[in-house]
Design an enzyme around this catalytic site. Sequence first.
Site, PDB file in Angstrom:
ATOM      1  N   THR A 199       0.693  -1.168  -0.190  1.00 32.49           N
ATOM      2  CA  THR A 199       0.321  -0.324   0.335  1.00 32.49           C
ATOM      3  C   THR A 199       0.701   1.093  -0.175  1.00 32.49           C
ATOM      4  OG1 THR A 199      -1.856   1.456   1.508  1.00 32.49           O
ATOM      5  CG2 THR A 199      -0.299  -0.125   2.103  1.00 32.49           C
ATOM      6  N   ARG A 200       0.193   2.490   0.066  1.00 32.20           N
ATOM      7  CA  ARG A 200       0.606   3.284  -0.628  1.00 32.20           C
ATOM      8  C   ARG A 200       0.209   5.028   0.136  1.00 32.20           C
ATOM      9  NH1 ARG A 200      -1.313   4.591  -5.868  1.00 32.20           N
ATOM     10  NH2 ARG A 200      -1.767   6.708  -5.877  1.00 32.20           N
ATOM     11  N   HIS A 204      -8.213   1.780   6.072  1.00 28.36           N
ATOM     12  CA  HIS A 204      -9.750   2.077   6.851  1.00 28.36           C
ATOM     13  C   HIS A 204     -10.412   0.494   6.376  1.00 28.36           C
ATOM     14  CE1 HIS A 204      -9.072   6.165   6.128  1.00 28.36           C
ATOM     15  NE2 HIS A 204      -8.311   6.104   4.900  1.00 28.36           N
ATOM     16  N   HIS A 207      -9.940  -2.012   4.427  1.00 31.59           N
ATOM     17  CA  HIS A 207      -8.286  -2.789   3.995  1.00 31.59           C
ATOM     18  C   HIS A 207      -7.772  -4.009   5.395  1.00 31.59           C
ATOM     19  CE1 HIS A 207      -8.109   1.229   2.120  1.00 31.59           C
ATOM     20  NE2 HIS A 207      -7.686   0.425   0.878  1.00 31.59           N
ATOM     21  N   ARG A 293      -7.203  -4.900  -7.994  1.00 30.18           N
ATOM     22  CA  ARG A 293      -6.963  -4.142  -8.872  1.00 30.18           C
ATOM     23  C   ARG A 293      -6.607  -2.937  -9.687  1.00 30.18           C
ATOM     24  NH1 ARG A 293     -11.563  -2.280  -9.854  1.00 30.18           N
ATOM     25  NH2 ARG A 293     -12.762  -2.828 -11.702  1.00 30.18           N
ATOM     26  N   ASP A 294      -5.921  -3.104 -10.612  1.00 30.42           N
ATOM     27  CA  ASP A 294      -5.329  -1.487 -11.348  1.00 30.42           C
ATOM     28  C   ASP A 294      -3.630  -1.222 -10.053  1.00 30.42           C
ATOM     29  OD1 ASP A 294      -4.499   0.740 -12.793  1.00 30.42           O
ATOM     30  OD2 ASP A 294      -5.753   1.962 -11.839  1.00 30.42           O
ATOM     31  N   ARG A 520      10.492  58.111  -4.594  1.00 27.49           N
ATOM     32  CA  ARG A 520      11.839  58.522  -4.383  1.00 27.49           C
ATOM     33  C   ARG A 520      12.850  57.826  -5.708  1.00 27.49           C
ATOM     34  NH1 ARG A 520      12.333  56.678   1.020  1.00 27.49           N
ATOM     35  NH2 ARG A 520      10.619  55.624   1.620  1.00 27.49           N
TER      36      ARG A 520
END
Length: 575
Positions: A199-200, A204, A207, A293-294, A520
């Site tokens: 996982t990156r 929750h 998972h 998946r993917d 100025r």
Amino acid sequence: MSNSPHGGVLKDLIVRDEHLRDNLRAEARTLNEIVLTERQLCDLELILNGGFSPLEGFLNEADYKSVVDTLRLTDGTLWSIPINLDLSREDIENKSIKPGTRVTLRDPRDDEALAILTVEDIYRPDLVQEAIQVFGADDPAHPSVTYLRSRVKEFYVGGKVQAIQLPTHFDYVALRYTPAELRAHFKKLAWRKVVAFQTRNPMHRAHRELTVRAARTRQANVLIHPVVGLTKPGDVDHYTRVRVYEAIMAKYPNGMGHLALLPLAMRMAGPREAVWHAIIRKNFGATHFIVGRDHAGPGKNSYGKDFYGPYDAQDLVSKYHEELQIEMVPFQQMTYVPASDEYQPADEVPKGVTTLDISGTELRRRLKTGAEIPDWFSYDAVVKTLRESYPPRLKQGFVIFLTGLHNSGKDTIAKALQVTLNEQGGRSVSLFVGDGIRPELDAPFSSTSEQRSKDLQRLGFVTAELARAGAAVIAAPIAPQKSSRDAIKDTVIHTAGAGGNFFTVHVATPLEFCETADRRGVYARARAGELKGVAGVDEVYEAPERADLTVDASTQSIPEIVHSIVLLLEATSLL
């Protein structure tokens, strides 16, 4: 080199003989050196500790071409991602790097010598071919293709490495294991079967249910093995994620799961990445690996379609099942069933039964707005951690970056805006007027262009740190060059994580008006040659092409301009 029931033969390059290590350190001090990039550092650590076994260094040309074209090293070993040391022509020439040369590889964070590379060959890669073969397309919408195009240097250098030491980490040291250490840990606990979960992202309840179900059906234990090296730009930072993982681990039955961190630089290469992840987890002692998946997909391509099919990764891992010697566990999409108050695989829920889900987009919206995140979706400790790191918009910092010619009115606008925001309350307000953080009016024009550039770099760093701490920051430099403004914006976004919280306001007051109101005499002195580096006179002012707001003090009042900035902040829920 070691062997184990978990993972088979492991090529561990770590030198344990202190005398040999001292000799290598002494030699390293006499050699030319290469300071590694962040990605190269991640790759080297996993080469040295055996995570990339059977690799013993960076790929030579023959192995590189073979991996790109066939997913194999030249000896036929399955390996799906090219691992390269890219160097510039300048580095190669200045450091006299050629075949047979020995070069010290240093950690970019503390300059420690980590390894000595014996150069085997130097070659120019075909980056377009690499993009097409490894990532599926030469499409800049893919983050690794963008990396190839913008960050990778001209030449690859191949050769084996000799380890001096592993990189030093100060964060989560107890959770960092080499493959040999993790295998030994499993052996000590008598874990015969281990299901690894890649996982990156934060985890929750779904998972947790997914991994417990995978362990139950395989009669195995669970290894939560998140990536804490380079991931996809925009991902949740690893400090927040690790705190989430630690909270999740308390929800597993005692003795079922273990958390270990992986210092991997992901490539988001979909099917090839899934094969790579499987090889790496086998090296770390896992016997089973969950493939989603993917898996490791980067999202949409330039045509709005997913880069990879949903099951391409599972299909490729299945194709190489026998060689991988690790069993694939297909990811099951879990959904919450309110009637039974439990998570079930989505494809096992009878038709017509009510289910609940919260998408990643919806979760980010709820974090952003402070809306409720229900207990059935996540645990209180996880939500608390995410809210601490990603507060709602009303508590986030932001930067208002006013840029325009000298005497355009930007300084007055900045000061008036500071008053308005102080009246509003809710955040500390910091004001930086002028090019850099120096009060002397003439300092921007009496200093060199190099010094002005350094001042702007400092300004970018300071504003980024303040925004990260939740402050409202108003900066009003001239900043005539687009490159300098872009660099400041990148610094703020990278440091503060406030992707939408940087606003460029172009104070487009015409030069003629600025000169007329110049009490100025800066412009008069510049035209007389007494001052250098005055934008609009002897230096070009590059007007912002995509400013968030454009104003003009010659036609608008200061209160009117300030109100327009307030409306901009309100429209993005920051006020």
